[in-house]
Scaffold this motif. Structure first.
Motif, mmCIF file in Angstrom:
data_model
loop_
_atom_site.group_PDB
_atom_site.id
_atom_site.type_symbol
_atom_site.label_atom_id
_atom_site.label_comp_id
_atom_site.label_asym_id
_atom_site.label_seq_id
_atom_site.Cartn_x
_atom_site.Cartn_y
_atom_site.Cartn_z
ATOM 1 N N ILE A 1 17.313 -11.813 -27.798
ATOM 2 C CA ILE A 1 16.650 -10.764 -26.791
ATOM 3 C C ILE A 1 15.257 -10.757 -26.453
ATOM 4 C CG2 ILE A 1 16.356 -8.054 -27.109
ATOM 5 C CD1 ILE A 1 18.303 -7.799 -28.908
ATOM 6 N N ILE A 2 15.068 -10.645 -24.949
ATOM 7 C CA ILE A 2 13.733 -10.861 -24.716
ATOM 8 C C ILE A 2 13.478 -9.488 -23.834
ATOM 9 C CG2 ILE A 2 12.433 -12.156 -22.616
ATOM 10 C CD1 ILE A 2 13.499 -14.019 -24.920
ATOM 11 N N PHE A 3 11.871 -9.384 -24.129
ATOM 12 C CA PHE A 3 11.280 -8.066 -23.703
ATOM 13 C C PHE A 3 10.644 -8.366 -22.609
ATOM 14 C CE2 PHE A 3 12.491 -6.738 -28.065
ATOM 15 C CZ PHE A 3 12.915 -5.439 -27.908
ATOM 16 N N VAL A 4 10.654 -7.964 -21.548
ATOM 17 C CA VAL A 4 9.859 -8.069 -20.243
ATOM 18 C C VAL A 4 8.885 -6.835 -20.226
ATOM 19 C CG1 VAL A 4 9.525 -8.480 -17.838
ATOM 20 C CG2 VAL A 4 11.520 -9.383 -19.164
ATOM 21 N N LYS A 5 7.427 -7.198 -20.571
ATOM 22 C CA LYS A 5 6.648 -6.031 -20.285
ATOM 23 C C LYS A 5 5.743 -5.932 -18.983
ATOM 24 C CE LYS A 5 4.764 -8.209 -24.179
ATOM 25 N NZ LYS A 5 3.614 -8.552 -25.077
ATOM 26 N N LEU A 6 5.802 -4.930 -18.545
ATOM 27 C CA LEU A 6 5.212 -4.622 -17.136
ATOM 28 C C LEU A 6 4.138 -3.958 -17.027
ATOM 29 C CD1 LEU A 6 8.432 -4.113 -14.918
ATOM 30 C CD2 LEU A 6 6.996 -6.373 -15.459
ATOM 31 N N HIS A 7 2.868 -4.366 -16.505
ATOM 32 C CA HIS A 7 1.715 -3.551 -16.278
ATOM 33 C C HIS A 7 1.367 -3.500 -14.843
ATOM 34 C CE1 HIS A 7 -2.626 -2.418 -16.905
ATOM 35 N NE2 HIS A 7 -3.027 -3.409 -16.097
ATOM 36 N N ALA A 8 1.017 -2.192 -14.424
ATOM 37 C CA ALA A 8 0.625 -1.975 -13.148
ATOM 38 C C ALA A 8 -0.925 -2.003 -12.940
ATOM 39 C CB ALA A 8 1.083 -0.760 -12.532
ATOM 40 N N PRO A 9 -1.675 -2.945 -12.178
ATOM 41 C CA PRO A 9 -3.143 -2.822 -12.172
ATOM 42 C C PRO A 9 -3.517 -1.729 -11.301
ATOM 43 C CG PRO A 9 -2.424 -4.801 -10.898
ATOM 44 C CD PRO A 9 -0.930 -4.099 -11.797
ATOM 45 N N TRP A 10 -4.828 -1.638 -11.232
ATOM 46 C CA TRP A 10 -5.464 -0.323 -10.589
ATOM 47 C C TRP A 10 -5.051 -0.471 -9.018
ATOM 48 C CZ3 TRP A 10 -7.258 4.323 -10.542
ATOM 49 C CH2 TRP A 10 -7.760 4.776 -9.487
ATOM 50 N N GLU A 11 -4.965 -1.542 -8.178
ATOM 51 C CA GLU A 11 -4.969 -1.717 -7.089
ATOM 52 C C GLU A 11 -3.370 -1.355 -6.675
ATOM 53 O OE1 GLU A 11 -5.902 -4.031 -9.066
ATOM 54 O OE2 GLU A 11 -8.040 -4.010 -8.120
ATOM 55 N N VAL A 12 -2.502 -1.699 -7.502
ATOM 56 C CA VAL A 12 -1.071 -1.323 -7.393
ATOM 57 C C VAL A 12 -0.711 0.171 -7.531
ATOM 58 C CG1 VAL A 12 1.455 -1.512 -7.974
ATOM 59 C CG2 VAL A 12 -0.291 -3.676 -7.954
ATOM 60 N N LEU A 13 -1.386 0.679 -8.549
ATOM 61 C CA LEU A 13 -1.319 2.100 -8.769
ATOM 62 C C LEU A 13 -1.901 3.041 -7.576
ATOM 63 C CD1 LEU A 13 -2.337 2.367 -12.622
ATOM 64 C CD2 LEU A 13 -0.146 2.633 -11.797
ATOM 65 N N GLY A 14 -2.962 2.551 -7.216
ATOM 66 C CA GLY A 14 -3.419 3.615 -6.151
ATOM 67 C C GLY A 14 -2.656 3.375 -4.780
ATOM 68 N N LYS A 15 -2.230 2.286 -4.395
ATOM 69 C CA LYS A 15 -1.114 1.812 -3.456
ATOM 70 C C LYS A 15 0.098 2.887 -3.383
ATOM 71 C CE LYS A 15 1.350 -1.512 -1.210
ATOM 72 N NZ LYS A 15 2.044 -2.923 -1.081
ATOM 73 N N TYR A 16 0.578 2.545 -4.495
ATOM 74 C CA TYR A 16 1.784 3.491 -4.501
ATOM 75 C C TYR A 16 1.465 4.941 -4.937
ATOM 76 C CZ TYR A 16 4.671 -0.625 -4.040
ATOM 77 O OH TYR A 16 5.297 -1.737 -3.372
ATOM 78 N N ALA A 17 0.815 5.438 -5.690
ATOM 79 C CA ALA A 17 0.359 6.692 -5.776
ATOM 80 C C ALA A 17 0.140 7.458 -4.583
ATOM 81 C CB ALA A 17 -0.822 6.885 -6.538
ATOM 82 N N GLU A 18 -0.559 6.829 -3.480
ATOM 83 C CA GLU A 18 -0.531 7.353 -2.107
ATOM 84 C C GLU A 18 0.672 7.550 -1.334
ATOM 85 O OE1 GLU A 18 -3.818 6.848 1.862
ATOM 86 O OE2 GLU A 18 -3.738 5.289 0.326
#
Length: 894
Positions: free
Chosen positions: A65-82
């Protein structure tokens, strides 16, 4: 704590990457042995191309079993939040005093700036308004119960304010996030500006639109989950829900721990729900569900009290009921057999117990209770609209519109080549042609009709079972079953019906899912509404079809002795018990309601508990004696049960079906609201415990109401008026007794009604049959000599027919037509009266509380005023600047 110690602590709690700085926003799980490697590689490569950071970790218990951990940096969060119109708190700009420190105020956009409206934050004003109304009401209640403080739990119906945090991001006005105006938003720390629920929602939005193969339909995480490329996908809980330290002395470890102590713990069942914290952790949609469930449970208190009063009224008046007295004393009245051959003749007095039980539910207060429940349903819905408006204002959902919803990825992929301009946003979007939509809806409607026919066929099978087994039980060797053949038939038929209901529900889910996907709804809310409507129709018909049969068809079309109506010209249709059909309806409702709620509660909590216990047991056996707390958070959450694939559908459906039982046939079962209340008190904490401790954290999503469920509730409210009118008029003996009291009884023509006026009713409601007129196939094996020592010559049956030696043998009497006319008149008068009351109440109760409406109008007025003043100030500044530059503009305003 030093800056070096912070990453070490973050690494230890399992909520961050190995560096202790990047928070884990989402988890994907797959197995190395899974053959879909190429699809995963393409998918993960495209995830990185979107800007998400990724880290992989093997399971401590299973290296496959492999866990893939994902993190959204600030630039990605700002782009998609808009792009997603995520609403965030901001610091407004004050054009009238630019040098003054800015406070959190009610604002609006104008010329690229936020304009101040007044000096108090919208959130704080909402909070003051809401708490004022709540505590004003609660103070009145507490004064009434203050004398009982000795046995009441500590601080009843109150939240523990000292343990709840002040949710600061809610204490201001919000607006859609904009990177161009980022300096206006309140950003103390970019890592915590978007809370965990919002970060997970943004990452999920990205994953739903990432390609895993080149092709128009090869996109989205959901498809990879369905084809097995990934085993699971979920956001993380914020840590453990338990702590060694007391929450009162050391505070909460995290919001999950706080929710468990203040909401999901069984010890706080008597307190209000912390809805703001539920909304922060699980999102507005789940928060609204628990707000509605709490409101529904609270409104059940008066309904349960009145229903219990009706039942107790039947208990207290039982010894004074003339009808049950006559039934119990009728030892000389011999009733005709209720089935062919094997059913014996029986004394009417043998049904004494059933007559008394029937009186508990069918008495003089039944009509009042039916009217009350119809009015109660309307009041419940109208006041819920007001409550929802307050919550929407409090949670800043007033301005959230469905236009802000994203188009489903499946819809985008299917109709990507057909686009048209969105009249609201002005942007091109995928378009479904009208002909294509109509053809899909026709196929879907045909599927729904076919499945309803399957339900009717199942009910037909239950009817055949009832008419066949009543004779079988009558010939049974055991005297207990033989003497109670009809009750045994009803009880076993209800249990079999319940099993069929459970089996068909599995089929309905698959059919509803197929038909909904066939329709290709545009947005997630449209998909949910379509799926919800289909599943509700299937399950409502499945659950209530047998009840409708017992209430309105059982014993109504049986014919009479000597000329029975038969099914397929073979089986004699089932008759009602000599005491009436209401006892069968009560048994059907009671058994189905208890079994259904018990099964639902087990599946909601018992099944996840057993599954999680079994998983922990296997881990202890395979991994040794190491404690569970040593596992990282992603491993702990993976071992929990996933939330239902259809979100809150099962929770809503259970409560809506219960609401139907509580209102539709409540005239036959006044204790239904009480059973619903007791169940719901447990249900709230059971659901809370399940969400916090037994399920993986669901994805937070926004909603401004309970969706299509409100329309379904209104439909049930209308149906309940009709069915209760028919239950009172057709199923119960209320109308025949009323006709006898005023027309045929000892008080006829005197305008009186009482127990003395019911003398002789039982004898008047029974017709006479000549035993020698029985058909050969229905002639009983017993000749009834055990009653009088010689073969019976006559027997009695429930109907209004002429005696065998009259000019028209077994023809309907005048009393039959009087009762029929009274029943029809009652149905018309009852329905029109109740509907008039419902519409009057709906008209008199506004959808918005007056204080809230005034505040909203005040805000709108101030916005217009300040926009005007801001524009005026801008023109004045331009005029001054032109004067400085030596320009003349004599004709310019102002």
């Amino acid at each position: 704590m030093t800056s070096k110690e912070v990453p070490d602590k973050n690494k230890a709690n399992g909520l961050y990457f190995r560096d202790g700085k990047c928070r884990i926003d989402y988890i994907l799980v797959y197995r190395k042995s899974n053959p879909q490697t190429e699809k995963r590689e393409v998918f993960e490569r495209n995830i990185r191309a979107e800007g998400l950071q990724m880290e992989k970790e093997s399971s401590l218990t299973n290296s496959d079993i492999i866990f893939v951990k994902l993190h959204a940096p600030w630039e990605v969060l700002g782009k998609y939040a808009e792009l997603m119109n995520v609403r965030m708190p901001f610091r407004p700009f004050n054009p009238f005093n630019a040098g003054a420190p800015c406070i959190l105020v009610r604002c609006c956009f104008l010329n690229g700036h936020f304009i101040e409206i007044n000096g108090r934050s919208r959130r704080s004003r909402r909070k003051i308004y809401y708490l004022h109304r709540r505590y004003k009401f609660m103070n009145r209640i507490e004064k009434q119960i203050s004398r009982f403080r000795g046995w009441l739990p500590r601080k009843p119906m109150k939240l523990d304010k000292e343990t709840l945090p002040d949710l600061e991001e809610n204490d201001c006005y919000t607006a859609p996030f904009s990177q161009q105006r980022i300096h206006h938003f309140i950003i103390h720390n970019k890592d915590t500006f978007f809370n965990n629920a919002t970060r997970s929602r943004i990452v999920h939005h990205i994953l739903q639109r990432v390609k895993y193969e080149e092709g128009k339909n090869k996109i989205g995480l959901n498809r990879l989950l369905s084809n097995g490329s990934y085993e699971a996908a979920f956001p993380l809980h914020e840590g453990s829900y338990r702590s060694k330290n007391s929450i009162r002395t050391h505070g909460a470890e995290n919001h999950r721990h706080l929710l468990y102590e203040c909401w999901a713990s069984w010890g706080v069942w008597y307190k209000y729900q912390p809805l703001d914290l539920v909304r922060r952790y699980f999102g507005e949609k789940i928060g609204l569900y628990f707000a509605w469930l709490g409101w529904y449970t609270g409104m059940l208190f008066p309904a349960a009290f009145i229903g219990l009063f009706v039942f107790l009224y039947g208990v207290t008046t039982l010894n004074h009921c003339q009808v049950s007295k006559e039934v119990c004393q009728a030892t000389d009245i011999i009733m005709c057999p209720i089935c062919d051959k094997y059913c014996p003749f029986m004394r009417l007095s043998d049904s004494c117990v059933y007559a008394k039980v029937t009186h508990l539910f069918d008495n003089g207060a039944t009509v009042f209770f039916a009217v009350f429940m119809a009015v109660w349903a309307t009041v419940f819905l109208e006041f819920w609209k007001r409550r929802r408006a307050v919550i929407a204002y409090d949670w800043d959902l007033i301005d959230w519109e469905e236009e802000e919803e994203e188009i489903r990825p499946q819809f985008e992929a299917k109709y990507s080549k057909k686009e048209r301009m969105n009249p609201i946003s002005g942007k091109p979007e995928p378009y479904q042609a009208f002909a294509d939509k109509c053809s899909r809806l026709i196929v879907s409607a045909s599927g729904i009709f076919f499945m309803i026919c399957v339900v009717i066929a199942a009910v037909f099978g239950i009817v055949i079972y009832r008419v066949v087994t009543v004779s079988t039980f009558a010939a049974f060797k055991w005297a207990l079953i033989r003497n109670n053949s009809q009750v045994a038939t009803t009880g076993t038929a209800v249990c079999i019906n319940f099993c069929i209901i459970m089996l068909l529900n599995v089929l309905y889910e698959k059919v509803a899912l197929f038909l909904t996907n066939l329709e290709q709804p545009r947005t997630e809310s449209e998909w949910e509404n379509s799926f919800t409507l289909k599943m509700f129709l299937f399950q409502f018909v499945n659950l209530n079809s047998s009840t409708f049969y017992i209430a309105f068809f059982l014993g109504r079309f049986t014919g009479h002795p000597g000329a029975y109506l038969r099914l397929i010209n073979r089986w004699r249709l089932e008759e009602c018990h000599p005491s009436g059909c209401l006892i069968d309806l009560c048994m059907q409702m009671g058994i189905i309601m208890v079994l259904k709620q018990t099964w639902n509660n087990f599946m909601e909590l018992g099944y996840p508990l057993i599954q999680n216990w079994w998983t922990r047991r296997k881990l202890r056996q395979e991994y040794g004696t190491q404690r569970k707390t040593s596992f990282p958070q992603w491993e702990k959450d993976y071992n929990l049960q996933p939330m239902n694939a259809y979100g809150l559908f099962d929770e809503y459906l259970e409560m809506i079906l219960q609401f139907g039982f509580t209102t539709i046939f409540v005239a036959a079962f006044p204790l239904a609201p009480l059973l619903a209340l007791l169940n719901n008190i447990i249900e709230i904490r059971l659901d809370a415990y399940k969400f916090v401790t037994q399920w993986r954290r669901p994805l937070a999503s926004r909603a401004k109401d309970i969706g299509i469920w409100y329309g379904i509730l209104e439909g049930i409210g209308i149906l309940s008026v009709i069915t209760n009118a028919f239950v009172i008029a057709v199923t119960s003996d209320f109308i025949p007794r009323l006709v006898y009291a005023y027309k045929y009884g000892p008080c006829a023509g005197q305008g009186e009604a009482g127990q003395k006026c019911m003398v002789g009713y039982v004898n008047a409601s029974l017709s006479v049959f000549l035993v020698s007129d029985f058909e050969n196939r229905s002639e009983p094996t017993s000749n009834g000599s055990e009653f009088s020592g010689s073969p019976l010559k006559y027997c009695r049956y429930r109907d209004y027919r002429d005696p065998p030696h009259s000019p028209v043998p077994y023809g309907y009497t005048l009393q039959f037509w009087h009762v029929l006319a009274a029943r029809l008149a009652f149905i018309i008068v009852f329905e029109h009266l109740v509907f008039c009351i419902k519409h009057l109440i709906s008209y008199l109760i506004p959808d918005l509380p007056k204080d809230l409406r005034d505040r909203m109008r005040r805000e709108k007025y101030l916005i217009q005023e300040m926009m005007y003043e801001a524009e005026l100030e801008r023109l004045q500044k331009e005029r001054k600047e032109r004067k400085k530059n030596g320009k003349s503009y004599h004709n310019e305003w102002p």
